[in-house]
Design an enzyme around this catalytic site. Structure first.
Site, PDB file in Angstrom:
ATOM      1  N   ALA A  33       0.816  -1.221   0.000  1.00 51.59           N
ATOM      2  CA  ALA A  33       0.000   0.000   0.000  1.00 51.59           C
ATOM      3  C   ALA A  33       0.846   1.267   0.000  1.00 51.59           C
ATOM      4  CB  ALA A  33      -0.912  -0.001   1.229  1.00 51.59           C
ATOM      5  N   LYS A 205     -26.175  -8.979  -6.702  1.00 55.04           N
ATOM      6  CA  LYS A 205     -24.814  -9.053  -7.248  1.00 55.04           C
ATOM      7  C   LYS A 205     -24.833  -8.938  -8.775  1.00 55.04           C
ATOM      8  CE  LYS A 205     -23.563 -11.962  -3.308  1.00 55.04           C
ATOM      9  NZ  LYS A 205     -23.566 -13.350  -2.812  1.00 55.04           N
ATOM     10  N   GLY A 302     -17.748 -15.857   3.785  1.00 51.12           N
ATOM     11  CA  GLY A 302     -16.869 -16.304   4.874  1.00 51.12           C
ATOM     12  C   GLY A 302     -15.991 -15.176   5.363  1.00 51.12           C
TER      13      GLY A 302
END
Ligand code: HSE
Length: 444
Positions: A33, A205, A302
């Protein structure tokens, strides 16, 4: 460089995974990053549980607005879900000049246009990789990796709960209700699994995918949404005998007069890779004009798989924090000034205009001439038959049965023509039960 300060709204399954993965991989993530990424504040109604997850170094509050009001926080991660309070908080965070990461597909599919406009006006980023297919980087693939392509269609298994149920129904020959209970016992399906089994989650979605693939506004209200609750074990068995598997697909396709946007159970050839995606896994198949077909496979839900997507968004924000907003990747892939209102965009086609092929199961009296009557009505509607399978009457109703199942596969036709033919067939006295119709996708 000063680390990015992140505030979480909600620390359930995905939030705790995000915290754990950021801790575990912090050095590598910071090297990627260009600066550290730190969760410094968490809002959750259950402050005790939140404190047990994040320890003493992180400020825990029970008021999400305290996170938004904190001037030290650069990015707000919304993990509350739903269209209610989550919408208000996301808009407030944007108004306060915070970048936002969200896993909330329902919110973006329904209110995305308003949210992206607000973010554009404020010059902040709204990132949502975790909203579609969990850990699979399908948003990045569509928005960046495939940016050269005119996307032709996308078809995905984008709900793990229903894929688990369909896999178990096929493997064990069980009925829907029995497997649903098993899915709930194993913790795959929610206690109220309506959004999963009725196709709503997949349609949220697919709606987001359609906007990114075709440069149209998110239009969940125009999606055709059909779940798996009416699927019979017999149809899964017959499909298998004909060389197909049944999957709940989210499909969006470019057609001559508009865009198809639909979620429904579909027969797909068993030999396709995507037909072999089993259990709670997700997979998305994208057809682009230059690249051809590409397939993305992985865990669609998950704790850490979804955290993987949330953190990817945080890294993107860290890299772009000081960049001119005009040079960022647009949230829906197309530059915002090229987007038009839903009323002026390529329309989402009504189902009657959708072109696909069909599996039909027709319970009939086992008498002379019935097959001929039915096939002549199909031919009269200009629909071409691909295959016919007739079960022995004894197999259907036991010895001496006078009923049988007629299974017909058709070639592609307009759904409106199929509706008309089915209405005529259903009215025949020799047709003894409501006809089962399942769409069939060759995906080639
Ligand atoms: N309920 C969803 C599924 C989880 O079963 O795939 C993530 O959207």
């Amino acid at each position: 460089m000063k680390p990015i300060q992140v505030g979480l709204l909600g620390i359930g399954t995905v939030g705790s995974g995000t915290f754990a993965v950021l801790q575990r991989n912090q050095q590598e993530i910071a090297r990627r990053a260009g600066r550290g990424i730190e969760i410094t504040m968490v809002a959750d109604l259950d402050t005790e549980r939140a404190r047990a997850i994040v320890g003493d170094q992180v400020q825990v509050v029970n008021d999400a607005r305290a996170v938004i009001a904190n001037p030290e926080i650069d990015v707000v991660v919304e993990l509350i879900g739903g269209y209610g309070i989550a919408k208000a908080l996301v808009l407030e965070a944007i108004a306060a000049g915070k970048h936002v990461v969200t896993a909330n597909k329902a919110l973006l599919a329904v209110h995305g246009t308003e949210i992206f406009q607000a973010a554009h006006d404020q010059g902040v980023i709204v990132a949502f990789e975790a909203a579609v297919a969990g850990g699979i980087p399908i948003i990045k693939a569509l928005r960046e990796g495939l940016t050269a392509n005119r996307i032709q269609w996308v078809a995905g298994i984008i709900n793990g709960t229903t894929n688990f149920i369909l896999s178990e129904m096929r493997d064990k020959g069980l009925d829907f209700d029995v497997v649903l209970k098993e899915a709930q016992r194993l913790g795959y399906a929610e206690a109220d699994p309506t959004f999963d089994i009725e196709g709503v989650d997949a349609a949220h979605k697919a709606t987001i995918i359609s906007a990114i693939a075709f440069g149209i506004p998110v239009q969940f209200d125009k999606a055709h949404v059909e779940g798996i609750t009416k699927l019979a074990a017999a149809d899964i068995r017959y499909a298998e005998q004909l060389g197909y598997r049944i999957k709940l697909l989210g499909i969006t396709k470019r057609a001559d007069k508009g865009v198809e946007l639909r979620v429904h159970p579909s027969l797909i050839p068993a030999k396709r890779l995507i037909a072999n995606v089993e259990g709670a896994m997700n997979a998305v198949l994208v057809q682009g004009d230059a690249v051809g077909a590409t397939l993305y496979y992985g865990k669609g839900a998950g704790s850490e798989p979804t955290a993987s997507a949330v953190i990817a968004d945080l890294v993107d924000i860290a890299r772009l924090l000081d960049a001119d907003p005009a040079h960022r990747v647009p949230p829906l892939a197309f530059q915002s000034h090229t987007l038009v209102a839903a009323s002026d965009a390529l329309p989402i086609l009504p189902m009657a205009e959708v072109v696909t092929s069909y599996y039909l199961r027709i319970r009939v009296a086992d008498e002379a001439g019935v097959l001929a009557q039915i096939t002549s009505l199909i031919a009269g509607a200009n629909i071409s038959i691909d295959a016919v399978l007739q079960r022995e009457a004894d197999e259907i109703g036991g010895e001496g049965s006078t009923q049988t199942d007629l299974i017909i596969l058709t070639h592609e036709t307009r759904e409106g023509d199929m509706d008309a033919a089915l209405a005529q067939i259903q009215a025949l006295p020799s047709v003894l039960a409501p006809i089962t119709r399942i769409r069939k996708e060759e995906l080639n």
